[in-house]
Design an enzyme around this catalytic site. Structure first.
Site, PDB file in Angstrom:
ATOM      1  N   LYS A 112       0.815  -1.221   0.000  1.00  0.00           N
ATOM      2  CA  LYS A 112       0.000   0.000   0.000  1.00  0.00           C
ATOM      3  C   LYS A 112       0.849   1.271   0.000  1.00  0.00           C
ATOM      4  O   LYS A 112       0.465   2.268  -0.608  1.00  0.00           O
ATOM      5  CB  LYS A 112      -0.997   0.004   1.153  1.00  0.00           C
ATOM      6  CG  LYS A 112      -0.444  -0.205   2.535  1.00  0.00           C
ATOM      7  CD  LYS A 112      -1.580  -0.275   3.557  1.00  0.00           C
ATOM      8  CE  LYS A 112      -1.063  -0.602   4.956  1.00  0.00           C
ATOM      9  NZ  LYS A 112      -0.632  -2.022   5.049  1.00  0.00           N
ATOM     10  N   THR A 113       2.004   1.260   0.662  1.00  0.00           N
ATOM     11  CA  THR A 113       2.860   2.446   0.647  1.00  0.00           C
ATOM     12  C   THR A 113       3.390   2.716  -0.754  1.00  0.00           C
ATOM     13  O   THR A 113       3.347   3.848  -1.248  1.00  0.00           O
ATOM     14  CB  THR A 113       4.030   2.283   1.628  1.00  0.00           C
ATOM     15  OG1 THR A 113       3.524   2.119   2.946  1.00  0.00           O
ATOM     16  CG2 THR A 113       4.948   3.495   1.586  1.00  0.00           C
ATOM     17  N   GLU A 156      -2.936   6.364   2.430  1.00  0.00           N
ATOM     18  CA  GLU A 156      -2.596   4.976   2.720  1.00  0.00           C
ATOM     19  C   GLU A 156      -3.484   4.527   3.864  1.00  0.00           C
ATOM     20  O   GLU A 156      -3.398   5.051   4.983  1.00  0.00           O
ATOM     21  CB  GLU A 156      -1.118   4.847   3.092  1.00  0.00           C
ATOM     22  CG  GLU A 156      -0.730   3.422   3.432  1.00  0.00           C
ATOM     23  CD  GLU A 156       0.727   3.277   3.804  1.00  0.00           C
ATOM     24  OE1 GLU A 156       1.066   2.227   4.398  1.00  0.00           O
ATOM     25  OE2 GLU A 156       1.534   4.185   3.515  1.00  0.00           O
TER      26      GLU A 156
END
Length: 441
Positions: A112-113, A156
């Site tokens: 996700k980052t 995020e």
């Protein structure tokens, strides 16, 4: 607004956003660190190292926000309660911030980052000037957060404390779902319920990796009147330090290695497309993306001439993906250094960690970074469990159990030679150790 735990990747970003929106901001953290230092250097807040009651500023309209790692017994939280000051969780602030902008929220156990960072670069290249709240510096010298001047906000979305369920979301992205935060979710079924609830918050579209177990989470998409976008990169061409693949009739080139990064790029491009970004500009931006902070980040060269990288990988799937990406650089020998994160995760996934680390030629295991957990609550659990599992999974390959940084540093200095690649992995303070190995950037 006063932020307790402002030195973390998440809270520091929220403090940046609050400052941009006109709030007078202060904060504290138990220890100094890069996020705290950058906030202070940018003149965004009065930052205190160490928690003390006197850190809480005066003011009738003061609100105090605290991170998930800050317990109710914290001295600053107690002082706030004694003064009758409103205490709020970071999730409450995140809900308010995401309600102010059209929000693209990127969730998933892994990736996700990087996906969020790629998406921000794509939107910036397309001239959309997004804001973002991401759990690491997004690359290109940009910080982990900025409010931006455009209509979009990229967030995020974190499942570790269920704060993803507080978001106001127009476009939801899910990269994958695996059990990682065992103290928050008792089972994979419980975690899947949370991700299903997250996707149900999407007001317009859900971007999901094309896997049956993930698509099941948005089975009600048609009745919810949102668009379901499936993405996949079944056969990327992996190259030294990068990859290329076809996406919607276009050629995409990446400068970050591994099939997992190709998948992240496809997710980011789908979200960018839904936002109205110019796709050629978005693709060009990804070609120049060299990674988010602590995501297979090159640090330099060791005294023996080995290339040293650091990575935030702290789950077996992430470790396996990182090592596979490192192999594309064709080192003479791949050395993996791992600092486990959390006793609970170490105990439950020791065997899986061992199997993942066995993909390296040499394995070095450090002791557990406890974060919010206490060793006395987890008797018999240490990094040795993972070292033993890795030795079982990689017969004939050297595996070192070196609990402390001072134990490991002289051993690695003797091991690392020219032509080798050393990747130092973990979500704790192991990045400090990785930098100590480097003598030349």
């Amino acid at each position: 607004m006063h932020f307790i735990g402002v030195g973390g990747a998440g809270m520091s970003g929220y403090a940046r956003a609050a400052h941009a929106l006109g709030a007078q901001v202060s904060g504290s953290d138990a220890a100094d660190g890069p996020y705290l230092e950058r906030l202070a250097a940018d003149g965004l807040l009065e930052a205190h190292v160490g928690h003390r009651a006197e850190n809480i500023p005066d003011g009738d309209d003061l609100e105090v926000f605290y991170s998930a790692a800050v317990g109710a017994e914290n001295v600053e939280r107690r002082a706030a309660r004694e003064r009758g000051i409103v205490e709020r969780t970071r999730a409450e602030l995140l809900a308010q911030l995401s309600a102010l902008r059209r929000t693209i929220a990127v969730a998933g156990t892994h990736g996700k980052t990087t996906t969020s960072s790629m998406l921000v670069h794509a939107l910036r290249a397309a001239g959309l000037q997004p804001g973002w709240l991401v759990g690491a510096p997004i690359g290109g010298g940009l910080p982990n957060a900025e409010w931006g001047t455009g209509e979009w906000l990229v967030v995020e979305a974190d499942e570790s404390d269920r704060s993803m369920l507080s978001l106001s979301v127009e476009i939801a992205v899910v990269t994958n779902v695996e059990l990682d935060h065992h103290a928050t979710f008792a089972s994979l079924a419980q975690l899947r319920e949370a991700f299903s609830e997250f996707l149900a918050r999407a007001q317009r579209a859900a971007v999901v990796w094309d896997r049956p177990e993930l698509l099941e989470l948005v089975a009600d998409a048609e009745t919810a009147a949102i668009e379901l976008v499936r993405y996949d990169v079944p056969e990327p061409t992996l190259e030294a330090g990068g990859s290329r693949f076809r996406w919607r009739g276009r050629e995409v080139h990446l400068a970050v290695p591994g099939a997992h990064n190709a998948l992240d790029a496809a997710a980011a491009l789908e979200a960018a497309r839904l936002s109205g970004a110019d796709l050629d500009a978005a693709i060009a931006a990804l070609a120049g993306f060299h990674g988010a902070g602590r995501r297979f980040q090159p640090l330099g060269v060791s005294s023996g001439g080995a290339r040293v990288y650091e990575d935030y990988a702290h789950h077996p799937t992430e470790i396996a993906a990182t090592l596979a990406g490192a192999r594309t650089l064709a080192p003479k020998r791949l050395v993996a250094v791992f600092q486990p994160h959390l006793y609970s995760r170490t105990k439950l996934l020791a065997r899986e960690f061992g199997l993942a680390l066995a993909n390296a030629d040499v394995v070095v295991v450090l002791d557990v970074y406890p974060a919010r957990e206490r060793a006395e609550d987890h008797p018999g659990v240490s990094g040795l469990l993972i070292a033993e599992a890795s030795a079982d999974a990689a017969p004939g390959r050297p595996v070192f159990w070196l609990p402390s940084f001072s134990d490991a540093e002289p051993v690695l200095r003797g091991l690392l030679e020219e032509g080798q690649l050393c990747v130092v992995m973990g979500a704790g303070d192991v990045d400090l150790f990785a930098r100590a190995l480097v003598v030349e950037q």
